[in-house]
Design an enzyme around this catalytic site. Structure first.
Site, PDB file in Angstrom:
ATOM      1  N   PHE A 134      -2.992  -9.140  -2.171  1.00 25.51           N
ATOM      2  CA  PHE A 134      -2.749  -7.998  -3.061  1.00 25.51           C
ATOM      3  C   PHE A 134      -1.317  -7.525  -2.899  1.00 25.51           C
ATOM      4  O   PHE A 134      -0.852  -7.297  -1.779  1.00 25.51           O
ATOM      5  CB  PHE A 134      -3.708  -6.848  -2.725  1.00 25.51           C
ATOM      6  N   ASP A 218       4.811  -9.094   2.836  1.00 24.68           N
ATOM      7  CA  ASP A 218       4.361  -7.785   2.358  1.00 24.68           C
ATOM      8  C   ASP A 218       3.696  -7.050   3.521  1.00 24.68           C
ATOM      9  O   ASP A 218       2.555  -7.329   3.885  1.00 24.68           O
ATOM     10  CB  ASP A 218       3.381  -7.982   1.192  1.00 24.68           C
ATOM     11  N   LYS A 247       2.975   2.540   2.373  1.00 24.79           N
ATOM     12  CA  LYS A 247       1.831   3.250   2.969  1.00 24.79           C
ATOM     13  C   LYS A 247       2.159   4.046   4.240  1.00 24.79           C
ATOM     14  O   LYS A 247       2.502   5.210   4.164  1.00 24.79           O
ATOM     15  CB  LYS A 247       0.687   2.264   3.234  1.00 24.79           C
TER      16      LYS A 247
END
Ligand SMILES: *Cc1c(COP(=O)(O)O)cnc(C)c1O
Length: 406
Positions: A134, A218, A247
């Site tokens: 993702f 990522d 995040k």
């Protein structure tokens, strides 16, 4: 009118029904409007690294808001330069590292996608990404996200992206001199906390290096200490060409960044990318304070130790539903033997515990990095109670799940 009515009428439908409405948080705890307390082992999806309302977060946001919040990227500010230098140090870029600041994970990955295109030019049209990884929901990052059901309503995608399996053999078969970049999610969080096979990142580094392609990791979910290193690639002892973060670095303030290494730092030139809000004084002051607190309080080591403690405690629960644990540090996926993850999440909430189900057979645990014995003991008690509720329902439904009704 209830809050459910308001949410159902006024908010975009792409998230489905909100499970609760929270009015306050402190540390690893949340409270709803009725005053019910919940233990939060989701932490805003791996965002609230310091938990809720941590004094370092509150102090930084208040002080910087009262000093200077935003001036645009025509100008520099001290918090921005301090955060850039801190990220370079923590990510181990050396002198040649550079930071692009955005406001989210998707924006960090959009910047990385453009970096890949700048590197690839006309000679390297191929971009590789991992099936089931993702990378975000914007049109560019969706093109990088190897989940056909997510892409389908929005076709056509930005061209050039090819998806490969997460195996060394697939890497060997796919890499050639026409590949601009390989994107890797080092633990596939949204897919269900799926680890890469041993040696994968080392092979990815060797093969991308051999073919002149960029290795882009990522670290949006895995970064900021969550896996027990500052960044998950550091477990593998490699140096990537770029990483993306978001995040957990803001601890609840929206901020993301692309961090480049070596020659990749020279790819963007004036005019090739930008953002109005990205890297403003307020966001960078907060992220600097959050990372500073993670550093000062030894929370990276805490994530490693508490991750092992939590895993051992979960594996010691006597439940026919638990199948094992995946992930690293405080990015944990509890594998279930039955497709009951949504029922476990709902039962947990009735017992006062917030967890999440990235798929039908996994419970994802991404608590604040500050958790200790108290939170872990309480988690085990509440999680066990939630599992019992679901096991009882399975036993009642014994014909469908005979192996549980022992
Ligand atoms: C959450 C996430 C993103 C997207 O971040 P947003 O801030 O939601 O845009 C990208 N990659 C990974 C690995 C993520 O976990």
């Amino acid at each position: 009118m209830t809050w459910q009515d308001d949410a159902g009428r006024d908010l975009v439908r792409s998230f489905g029904d909100r499970m609760a409405m929270f009015v306050r948080g402190e540390g690893s705890y949340l409270w709803d409007a009725e005053g019910t307390r919940y233990l939060d082992f989701l932490a805003g999806i791996a965002v609230n690294s310091l938990g809720h309302a941590h004094p370092a977060f509150v102090e930084a946001i208040s002080r910087q808001a009262a000093t200077l919040a935003h001036v645009s990227n025509y100008f520099a500010t001290p918090p921005q330069l301090e955060l850039a230098s801190r990220l370079k140090r923590l990510a181990g870029t050396g002198d040649r590292g550079r930071i692009y600041f955005g406001n989210s994970g998707a924006e960090a990955n959009e910047a990385a996608f453009k970096l890949a295109r700048l590197h690839g030019g006309a000679d390297r049209p191929r971009i590789l990404a991992l099936r089931d990884a993702f990378h975000g929901r914007t049109m560019g990052t969706l093109a990088l996200t190897g989940k056909p059901w997510m892409q389908e309503p929005f076709l056509p995608m930005t061209p050039g992206v090819e998806f490969i399996d997460s195996t060394v053999e697939a890497l060997e078969a796919a890499l050639d001199d026409r590949v601009a970049a390989l994107f890797v999610e080092p633990v596939k969080g949204e897919a269900g906390v799926i680890d890469l096979p041993d040696g994968f990142l080392q092979a990815a580094r060797a093969l991308t290096g051999q073919h002149g392609a960029l290795l882009i990791v990522d670290e949006i979910q895995t970064g900021a200490g969550r896996t027990g290193e500052w960044f998950a690639f550091q477990h593998a002892g490699i140096t990537p060409d770029a990483i993306t973060v978001a995040k957990g670095i803001g601890g609840g303030f929206p901020i993301g960044a692309l961090i480049t290494y070596g020659d990749a730092s020279d790819l963007f030139y004036p005019g090739t990318h930008g953002s109005t809000f990205g890297g403003n004084a307020l966001g960078t002051a907060v992220a600097g304070a959050v990372l500073g607190e993670i550093e000062d309080a030894g929370l990276v080591a805490n994530a490693a130790e508490r991750g092992i403690q939590l895993r051992d405690a979960i594996l010691a629960i006597d439940s026919p539903v638990i199948g094992g644990c995946r992930g690293r540090g405080l990015l944990m996926g509890v594998a279930l033997r039955h497709p009951v993850a949504k029922a476990v999440v709902a039962a947990a909430q009735t017992h006062g515990l917030i967890v999440n189900a990235p798929n039908d057979e996994t419970i994802r645990l991404v608590p604040a990095l500050t958790i200790g014995d108290v939170e872990i003991d309480e988690f085990i008690q509440l999680f066990t109670a939630a599992l019992r509720t679901v096991e009882d329902a399975l036993v009642l439904d014994g014909a469908a799940h005979p192996e549980v009704s022992k």
